[in-house]
Design a protein around this motif. Structure first.
Motif, PDB file in Angstrom:
ATOM      1  N   ALA B 111     -22.290   3.682  25.289  1.00 36.38           N
ATOM      2  CA  ALA B 111     -22.799   4.853  26.034  1.00 36.38           C
ATOM      3  C   ALA B 111     -22.118   4.894  27.208  1.00 36.38           C
ATOM      4  CB  ALA B 111     -24.304   4.401  26.121  1.00 36.38           C
ATOM      5  N   ILE B 112     -21.601   3.765  27.965  1.00 28.17           N
ATOM      6  CA  ILE B 112     -20.989   4.185  29.262  1.00 28.17           C
ATOM      7  C   ILE B 112     -19.640   4.016  29.424  1.00 28.17           C
ATOM      8  CG2 ILE B 112     -22.952   2.515  30.224  1.00 28.17           C
ATOM      9  CD1 ILE B 112     -21.086   0.518  30.673  1.00 28.17           C
ATOM     10  N   VAL B 113     -18.988   4.181  28.345  1.00 31.19           N
ATOM     11  CA  VAL B 113     -17.548   4.223  28.436  1.00 31.19           C
ATOM     12  C   VAL B 113     -16.985   5.634  29.266  1.00 31.19           C
ATOM     13  CG1 VAL B 113     -15.495   4.736  26.947  1.00 31.19           C
ATOM     14  CG2 VAL B 113     -16.846   2.709  26.725  1.00 31.19           C
ATOM     15  N   ARG B 114     -17.668   6.622  28.575  1.00 31.35           N
ATOM     16  CA  ARG B 114     -17.230   7.889  29.263  1.00 31.35           C
ATOM     17  C   ARG B 114     -17.759   8.242  30.604  1.00 31.35           C
ATOM     18  NH1 ARG B 114     -18.810  13.139  26.312  1.00 31.35           N
ATOM     19  NH2 ARG B 114     -17.545  14.003  28.324  1.00 31.35           N
ATOM     20  N   PRO B 115     -18.814   8.022  30.920  1.00 31.63           N
ATOM     21  CA  PRO B 115     -19.171   7.969  32.249  1.00 31.63           C
ATOM     22  C   PRO B 115     -18.191   7.314  33.520  1.00 31.63           C
ATOM     23  CG  PRO B 115     -21.044   7.881  31.163  1.00 31.63           C
ATOM     24  CD  PRO B 115     -20.083   7.588  30.249  1.00 31.63           C
ATOM     25  N   VAL B 116     -17.970   6.135  32.925  1.00 34.94           N
ATOM     26  CA  VAL B 116     -17.232   5.199  33.565  1.00 34.94           C
ATOM     27  C   VAL B 116     -15.759   5.488  33.840  1.00 34.94           C
ATOM     28  CG1 VAL B 116     -16.416   2.787  34.211  1.00 34.94           C
ATOM     29  CG2 VAL B 116     -18.658   3.353  33.483  1.00 34.94           C
ATOM     30  N   THR B 117     -15.236   5.690  32.692  1.00 37.89           N
ATOM     31  CA  THR B 117     -13.569   6.136  32.624  1.00 37.89           C
ATOM     32  C   THR B 117     -13.392   7.371  33.237  1.00 37.89           C
ATOM     33  OG1 THR B 117     -13.763   6.638  30.330  1.00 37.89           O
ATOM     34  CG2 THR B 117     -13.344   4.566  30.642  1.00 37.89           C
ATOM     35  N   GLU B 118     -14.211   8.341  33.047  1.00 38.93           N
ATOM     36  CA  GLU B 118     -14.015   9.577  33.640  1.00 38.93           C
ATOM     37  C   GLU B 118     -14.228   9.688  34.863  1.00 38.93           C
ATOM     38  OE1 GLU B 118     -16.547  12.462  31.418  1.00 38.93           O
ATOM     39  OE2 GLU B 118     -15.516  12.452  29.666  1.00 38.93           O
ATOM     40  N   ALA B 119     -14.760   8.664  35.772  1.00 38.83           N
ATOM     41  CA  ALA B 119     -14.756   8.684  36.892  1.00 38.83           C
ATOM     42  C   ALA B 119     -13.629   7.903  37.712  1.00 38.83           C
ATOM     43  CB  ALA B 119     -16.166   7.884  37.576  1.00 38.83           C
ATOM     44  N   ASN B 120     -12.682   7.653  36.669  1.00 36.70           N
ATOM     45  CA  ASN B 120     -11.372   6.952  37.080  1.00 36.70           C
ATOM     46  C   ASN B 120     -11.909   5.643  37.435  1.00 36.70           C
ATOM     47  OD1 ASN B 120      -9.830   8.875  36.277  1.00 36.70           O
ATOM     48  ND2 ASN B 120      -9.245   9.616  38.371  1.00 36.70           N
ATOM     49  N   THR B 121     -12.642   5.000  36.914  1.00 37.86           N
ATOM     50  CA  THR B 121     -13.205   3.551  37.372  1.00 37.86           C
ATOM     51  C   THR B 121     -12.832   2.450  36.051  1.00 37.86           C
ATOM     52  OG1 THR B 121     -14.904   4.510  38.483  1.00 37.86           O
ATOM     53  CG2 THR B 121     -14.773   2.144  38.105  1.00 37.86           C
ATOM     54  N   PHE B 122     -12.336   1.426  36.475  1.00 36.83           N
ATOM     55  CA  PHE B 122     -11.961   0.408  35.268  1.00 36.83           C
ATOM     56  C   PHE B 122     -13.343  -0.160  34.650  1.00 36.83           C
ATOM     57  CE2 PHE B 122      -7.478   0.440  35.182  1.00 36.83           C
ATOM     58  CZ  PHE B 122      -6.951   0.696  36.151  1.00 36.83           C
ATOM     59  N   LEU B 123     -13.320  -0.158  33.279  1.00 39.69           N
ATOM     60  CA  LEU B 123     -14.688  -0.872  32.883  1.00 39.69           C
ATOM     61  C   LEU B 123     -13.905  -2.135  32.009  1.00 39.69           C
ATOM     62  CD1 LEU B 123     -17.574  -0.569  31.736  1.00 39.69           C
ATOM     63  CD2 LEU B 123     -16.635   0.795  29.946  1.00 39.69           C
ATOM     64  N   ILE B 124     -14.512  -3.044  32.427  1.00 40.26           N
ATOM     65  CA  ILE B 124     -14.109  -4.587  31.963  1.00 40.26           C
ATOM     66  C   ILE B 124     -15.383  -5.188  31.058  1.00 40.26           C
ATOM     67  CG2 ILE B 124     -12.993  -6.660  32.276  1.00 40.26           C
ATOM     68  CD1 ILE B 124     -11.451  -4.902  33.924  1.00 40.26           C
ATOM     69  N   SER B 125     -14.871  -5.072  29.807  1.00 43.95           N
ATOM     70  CA  SER B 125     -15.897  -5.655  29.080  1.00 43.95           C
ATOM     71  C   SER B 125     -15.805  -6.864  28.646  1.00 43.95           C
ATOM     72  CB  SER B 125     -15.960  -4.986  27.405  1.00 43.95           C
ATOM     73  OG  SER B 125     -17.029  -5.750  26.711  1.00 43.95           O
ATOM     74  N   THR B 126     -16.890  -7.962  28.973  1.00 42.71           N
ATOM     75  CA  THR B 126     -16.661  -9.152  28.714  1.00 42.71           C
ATOM     76  C   THR B 126     -17.403  -9.786  27.754  1.00 42.71           C
ATOM     77  OG1 THR B 126     -18.485  -9.744  30.153  1.00 42.71           O
ATOM     78  CG2 THR B 126     -16.166  -9.604  31.147  1.00 42.71           C
ATOM     79  N   ASN B 127     -17.690  -9.124  26.693  1.00 40.87           N
ATOM     80  CA  ASN B 127     -18.268  -9.387  25.555  1.00 40.87           C
ATOM     81  C   ASN B 127     -18.266  -8.338  24.561  1.00 40.87           C
ATOM     82  OD1 ASN B 127     -19.733 -11.447  24.155  1.00 40.87           O
ATOM     83  ND2 ASN B 127     -21.147  -9.854  23.891  1.00 40.87           N
ATOM     84  N   ALA B 128     -18.857  -7.248  24.373  1.00 43.16           N
ATOM     85  CA  ALA B 128     -18.935  -6.254  23.536  1.00 43.16           C
ATOM     86  C   ALA B 128     -17.369  -5.739  23.202  1.00 43.16           C
ATOM     87  CB  ALA B 128     -19.868  -5.174  23.759  1.00 43.16           C
ATOM     88  N   GLY B 129     -17.132  -5.749  21.618  1.00 47.82           N
ATOM     89  CA  GLY B 129     -15.638  -5.230  21.489  1.00 47.82           C
ATOM     90  C   GLY B 129     -15.466  -4.018  20.380  1.00 47.82           C
ATOM     91  N   PRO B 130     -16.276  -3.000  20.308  1.00 47.89           N
ATOM     92  CA  PRO B 130     -16.456  -2.322  19.129  1.00 47.89           C
ATOM     93  C   PRO B 130     -15.075  -1.797  18.803  1.00 47.89           C
ATOM     94  CG  PRO B 130     -17.417  -1.176  21.320  1.00 47.89           C
ATOM     95  CD  PRO B 130     -17.105  -2.497  21.647  1.00 47.89           C
ATOM     96  N   SER B 131     -14.966  -1.603  17.579  1.00 51.91           N
ATOM     97  CA  SER B 131     -13.685  -1.166  16.832  1.00 51.91           C
ATOM     98  C   SER B 131     -13.091   0.136  17.355  1.00 51.91           C
ATOM     99  CB  SER B 131     -13.799  -1.237  15.199  1.00 51.91           C
ATOM    100  OG  SER B 131     -14.244  -2.466  14.957  1.00 51.91           O
ATOM    101  N   PRO B 132     -14.125   1.074  17.677  1.00 45.77           N
ATOM    102  CA  PRO B 132     -13.578   2.453  18.128  1.00 45.77           C
ATOM    103  C   PRO B 132     -12.818   2.215  19.379  1.00 45.77           C
ATOM    104  CG  PRO B 132     -15.827   2.594  17.233  1.00 45.77           C
ATOM    105  CD  PRO B 132     -15.394   1.238  17.373  1.00 45.77           C
ATOM    106  N   LEU B 133     -13.349   1.357  20.151  1.00 41.56           N
ATOM    107  CA  LEU B 133     -12.448   1.142  21.572  1.00 41.56           C
ATOM    108  C   LEU B 133     -11.204   0.610  21.431  1.00 41.56           C
ATOM    109  CD1 LEU B 133     -15.527   0.651  23.875  1.00 41.56           C
ATOM    110  CD2 LEU B 133     -13.990   2.955  23.742  1.00 41.56           C
ATOM    111  N   ALA B 134     -11.080  -0.072  20.411  1.00 42.12           N
ATOM    112  CA  ALA B 134      -9.663  -0.887  20.155  1.00 42.12           C
ATOM    113  C   ALA B 134      -8.787   0.103  19.427  1.00 42.12           C
ATOM    114  CB  ALA B 134     -10.190  -2.192  19.315  1.00 42.12           C
ATOM    115  N   GLY B 135      -9.218   1.145  18.734  1.00 37.23           N
ATOM    116  CA  GLY B 135      -8.436   1.889  17.988  1.00 37.23           C
ATOM    117  C   GLY B 135      -8.265   3.226  18.588  1.00 37.23           C
ATOM    118  N   ARG B 136      -8.863   4.347  17.668  1.00 38.21           N
ATOM    119  CA  ARG B 136      -8.601   5.735  18.429  1.00 38.21           C
ATOM    120  C   ARG B 136      -9.226   5.609  19.796  1.00 38.21           C
ATOM    121  NH1 ARG B 136     -11.469   9.198  15.286  1.00 38.21           N
ATOM    122  NH2 ARG B 136     -12.116   7.179  13.993  1.00 38.21           N
ATOM    123  N   GLY B 137     -10.286   5.379  20.077  1.00 36.70           N
ATOM    124  CA  GLY B 137     -10.874   5.382  21.415  1.00 36.70           C
ATOM    125  C   GLY B 137     -10.296   4.621  22.531  1.00 36.70           C
TER     126      GLY B 137
END
Lengths: 307, 393, 311
Positions: B111-137
């Motif tokens: 849910a928060i990937v787009r708001p954070v990355t579109e604000a040119n801010t780094f998002l560091i996940s220290t736990n959740a690692g869903p596949s879409p963000l490892a692949g196409r996303g």
């Protein structure tokens, strides 16, 4: 599914139903007699579990913990009744909902503040460790058998109390027509207080019993609350008999549904999809059943109210 | 009142109201971290682990990241995606956070990937690692210090293959992460999946499923049951006398729930990228100081958050403290020039870690507390299966 | 009738404040985000207040209808159909049919049974949405873009969106108020207060209540469309019974039986939700007792409280 497995699943369903009955009995009494929607019943269940766990840890004995948890839950229920709930009996249902929700918020947060957010550990009492072999490789825990017996004993006790004693007659009359009972000279306030305290104690008892089997954590009462409401609505508000039968129905539906649904879906879908869809449907099954029953009997199976 | 003076009044009012915004502005030479984790509800224990792990890292760094004074803003996502989005937006817009770190659960992260990355801010996940963000996303502004969800489950699949288990029973909750767990497991397990059972997230009583397991008589069971689900399952599994069937799991017997499971979980297996008894200097220091400070055993949530703090520190240092230079920060994050508590750790092409995975086992410590302990290494320098789909760089 | 004018006046004040907000320094994006949430939830609460106060139907599944509208947007977005000329009719049709189907059964019950059955339908919707793996399942669905308005990306303009939500709120309020004041509304009230007498007078309550239920469901479905655009993310959590419960609270908090009360309740709720956590992590321990005290001493909700102080 083999007959053996089916019977075991039926036993599991029955046991879940009995536990639900213990929770729902107090709820339906309170609602039936006092026309009071007590959403806080779920946290009273949770409190019973926490009190049982804490007292067991303090005294070193599960039995002492259980024994002491009962009066503790009773006192707590009385406290809630005197401080908050008795001022709400003449209010509309939604105000009661709002106030009891406030109690839920407060208590869920309070137990988290006192005992932390992580689940508590409650050991099964040494006397009831081990189990009975039902199927090769499967042991039915003695503790669950004990819970089953306790539940049935409570059900019988309640039945006796409600059907065969004067107090029970007052409760039944109150559930049918409270103003009339008051008009007949019964101290309705004391009756209400008694019923509420008893209901709180039942919920606490169920919670304390559930401790060794289920996870004791903040918010553990929320899902049980929903199921309890389903039970009393299906059974008919104010009816103990209805609550018992409905609880067993809900327990069996839920358990057997989970076992059978994926297999049923296999007739239409491939194995993997069948399992997922079956699981999704199984979780809805209780609600579907409730909707179906209410469609034909809008007031539940054994409504106690008159008019 | 003439229009001129009215406008002056408006301007004055505007100025007064803008004052707080000015006061909120950053102190020069500092870095603001928005730490987001679940703090309410039954899963709050996991969020607490994440938070404490990160704070431990800051403590070891004397409150500075890359030389800059660090200020942490705690965000409770309440496990509600829209609440998380609202709060993260506030953190970015009002609090001017330079980095968003954290997130226990995948659905919140998505849910928060787009708001954070579109604000040119780094998002560091220290736990959740869903596949879409490892692949196409995959995203230039997104990094993970944990793992790709599939990898951890694949560990158990590999273990089953190695141990020669031919028939395995699979039991997971019926939500996206549960389905991912099954997919991850099956990616390496080539034997027969005797049954795949999905249970509702609100499940309390596993009696029905346990009966099925007993009837099926598998060589082992694979399960992924986080939080309270795991507590119930482990206890009931033991009570039903099924403990002779090997219990292989992920996130089910981790240190967050072991205090509730206690002896019931001893001897059960888990797949993980870390365990408290990992024998390297960084880890020994981390675990010892963590337990001294917070009085409970850290789980992977804490360890990965600690690594997150260390990674941020190294990145900011490499970028010379220039927070506005996003490319330099990205290069610094990619370099991952720090000593991880996991030992072997690199950042891969899709910004997910390349690391070793282990088979661990629950044990009771001498001091009465419970933890998972390393049994053996299962996968070395494991890259997640989605990296090929990432079109970054 | 001073009491009625007071609550309407207060609500109008709030609406005017919201309209002026961007010009008095509260125009930063995070404020607009909070206001959008406030206004959308207020519109949802108004539709629920219409149902609860007007028809006496306390639905604990209202959030499900909202979620249906939101999911219509999400599913169409997944298939790259984002224009409003497609999204709006589909969302309306979806929310209306959902309400029609569930209402047909639910309205046969009453009291707590009605509450429970609407809860049941809400849960069914929730579980169905969770199993839609193609649209993210319970992880939720991140939208590619907001709904386009006749080819333009106006909705992405925060200021425009702010006034769109405000306009929707005002329309919702006006529409529901108009319905309640009409003959339809009077029949509803009669059926709520004394069903037997209503029947004796020749009105079968069932079709009126069903219509009210469908109207409320459609309105909140439209709110769901706006909500999906506001967060650019849709999850099954939007349909949970806890969300429905929050909507009920907004209605009761502001004052039962008054549409304007629902708006005030929603505004208050979002403000508390945003600011209380800044006080302490254990803010629920304060909020819970506050709620209890409010119910005990503020009969008739916020409006009743204000009214008694005046009168």
């Amino acid at each position: 599914m083999s007959t053996g497995l089916f019977l075991v699943q039926a036993l599991n369903g029955l046991q879940l139903g009995i536990l639900l009955f213990l929770v729902a009995a107090g709820l339906t009494l309170v609602f039936g007699v006092m026309d009071f929607i007590n959403l806080a019943h779920g946290v009273q269940y949770m409190l019973g579990a926490y009190l049982g766990a804490a007292l067991a840890a303090a005294t070193g004995s599960f039995w002492l913990g259980l024994l002491l948890a009962l009066p503790a839950a009773l006192i707590f229920g009385l406290l809630l009744e005197v401080l908050i709930f008795r001022h709400l009996y003449d209010r509309d249902h939604l105000s009661q909902v709002l106030a009891t929700f406030g109690v839920i918020l407060f208590l869920n947060e309070a137990v988290k503040a006192i005992w932390g957010a992580a689940p508590l550990q409650v050991p099964v009492p040494a006397l009831l460790e081990g189990g009975v072999v039902l199927m090769p490789g499967l042991q039915y825990p003695l503790y669950r058998i004990a819970v089953l017996c306790a539940g049935i004993a409570t059900a019988l006790g309640l039945w006796f109390l409600v059907e065969c004693t004067r107090l029970g007659m007052l409760v039944r009359a109150g559930a049918t027509n409270a103003p009339m009972v008051s008009a007949l000279g019964v101290d309705i306030r004391r009756l209400f207080m008694l019923v509420f305290a008893f209901g709180a104690m039942l919920a606490g008892f169920a919670g304390a019993l559930a401790g060794p089997i289920f996870s004791v954590e903040p918010g553990m009462g929320d899902h049980v609350l929903i199921l309890a409401f389903v039970v009393i609505v299906v059974g008919g508000i104010g009816s103990i008999r209805g609550a018992f039968i409905a609880a067993v129905i809900v327990g069996l539906t839920d358990t057997l549904g989970k076992s059978l649904m994926p297999d049923l879906m296999r007739l239409f879908l491939d194995p993997s999809a069948a399992r997922q869809t079956g699981a999704a449907l199984a979780s809805m099954l209780v609600y579907i059943a409730m909707a179906a029953i209410l469609a034909f009997r809008p007031r539940g199976l054994f409504p106690a109210r008159s008019g | 009142m003439s229009s001129l003076s009215r406008r002056a009044a408006m301007g004055g009012a505007l100025g007064l109201l803008a004052a707080p915004a000015i006061l909120h502005a950053q102190p020069a030479g500092g870095v603001k971290i928005g730490l987001i984790a679940v703090q309410t509800g039954p899963q709050a224990a996991l969020g607490t682990q994440l938070r404490d792990g990160f704070l431990m890292g800051l403590r070891h760094l004397n409150g500075r990241l890359g030389g800059l004074t660090a200020e942490t803003v705690m965000i409770d996502d309440e496990l509600k995606p829209d609440v998380a989005v609202t709060k993260v937006r506030t953190a970015l817009e009002r609090d001017r956070c330079d980095f968003i770190v954290g997130v226990v659960f995948s659905n919140i992260l998505q849910a928060i990937v787009r708001p954070v990355t579109e604000a040119n801010t780094f998002l560091i996940s220290t736990n959740a690692g869903p596949s879409p963000l490892a692949g196409r996303g995959c995203n230039p502004f997104f990094f993970a210090t944990s793992y790709n969800n599939d990898q951890v489950h694949a560990v158990i699949g590999q273990v089953c293959e190695d141990q020669g288990y031919r028939r395995v029973f699979v039991l997971v909750p019926n939500y996206q992460a549960g389905r991912d767990a099954v997919a991850g497991f099956k990616s390496r397990f080539k034997g027969e999946v005797v049954d795949e059972v999905y249970v509702p997230l609100t499940q309390l009583d596993f009696a029905a499923e346990l009966s099925k397991i007993a009837a099926a008589r598998p060589d082992a069971i694979f399960t992924f049951m986080p939080g309270g689900l795991g507590v119930n399952l482990v206890r009931q599994y033991r009570q039903a006398g099924l403990a002779n069937i090997p219990f292989l799991s992920t996130f089910t017997v981790d240190e967050a729930v072991l205090p509730a499971q206690q002896d019931a979980a001893v001897g059960f297996f888990s797949g993980s990228n870390w365990a408290p008894n990992m024998d390297n200097a960084a880890n020994r220091r981390f675990v010892a100081d963590f337990e001294a400070a917070f009085n409970y055993v850290p789980a992977s949530y804490a360890a990965q958050a600690y690594d997150g703090a260390m990674m941020l520190n190294s990145a900011i240092r490499r970028a010379g403290g220039r927070l506005a230079d996003k490319d330099a920060l990205r290069a610094g994050l990619r370099a991952a020039d720090f000593t991880s508590v996991r030992g072997n750790f690199k950042i891969g092409a899709n910004h997910f870690p390349v690391q070793d995975f282990w088979l661990t086992r629950v044990a009771k410590r001498a001091d009465g507390k419970f933890q998972t302990e390393i049994v053996r290494k299962v996968l070395e320098n494991n890259v997640d299966p989605w990296v090929a789909e990432c079109r970054m760089r | 009738m001073p009491r009625l004018r007071l609550d309407v006046a207060l609500t109008l004040l709030v609406l005017v404040a919201l309209a002026l907000a961007p010009f008095i320094g509260l125009g930063a994006n995070h404020y607009l985000t909070m206001f959008a949430r406030m206004m959308i939830l207020a519109a949802s609460a108004v539709s629920l207040s219409f149902l609860v106060g007007g028809a006496g139907l306390a639905s604990l599944g209202h959030a499900a209808a909202m979620g249906v509208g939101a999911y219509a947007v999400a599913i169409l977005d997944a298939h790259r159909l984002t224009d409003i000329t497609i999204v709006l009719p589909v969302a309306i049709a979806a929310a209306a049919s959902f309400s029609l189907l569930t209402g047909a059964i639910a309205i046969r019950t009453e009291g707590v049974n009605f509450i429970m059955i609407t809860l049941a339908f809400g849960q069914m919707a929730f579980f169905t949405a969770s199993s839609l793996a193609a649209y993210g399942g319970d992880d939720g669905y991140t939208m590619y873009d907001r709904t386009e308005m006749f080819g333009s990306r106006l909705m992405e303009n925060r200021l425009f969106f702010h006034y769109l939500c405000l306009g929707f709120l005002v329309l919702c309020w006006g529409f529901c108020a108009m319905l309640l004041a009409s003959r339809f509304g009077r029949v509803l009230r009669a059926a709520r207060e004394n069903p037997l007498r209503a029947e004796a007078a020749g009105f079968a309550p069932y079709p009126y209540r069903l219509l009210a239920y469908v109207i409320a469901g459609t309105l909140v479905g439209l709110a769901g469309v706006l909500f999906a655009n506001a967060t650019e993310f849709v999850a099954p959590a939007y349909m949970s019974w806890q969300r429905s419960g929050e909507l009920i609270f907004m209605v009761i908090l502001g004052g039962l039986g008054r549409l304007s009360g629902a708006i005030l309740g929603a505004v208050l709720f979002v403000m508390l939700e945003t600011w209380l956590p800044n006080l302490t992590a254990h803010w629920k321990m304060i909020f819970g007792p506050l709620l209890i005290l409010a119910v005990l001493f503020m009969r008739g909700g916020l409006i009743g409280f204000l009214g008694t102080r005046r009168g």
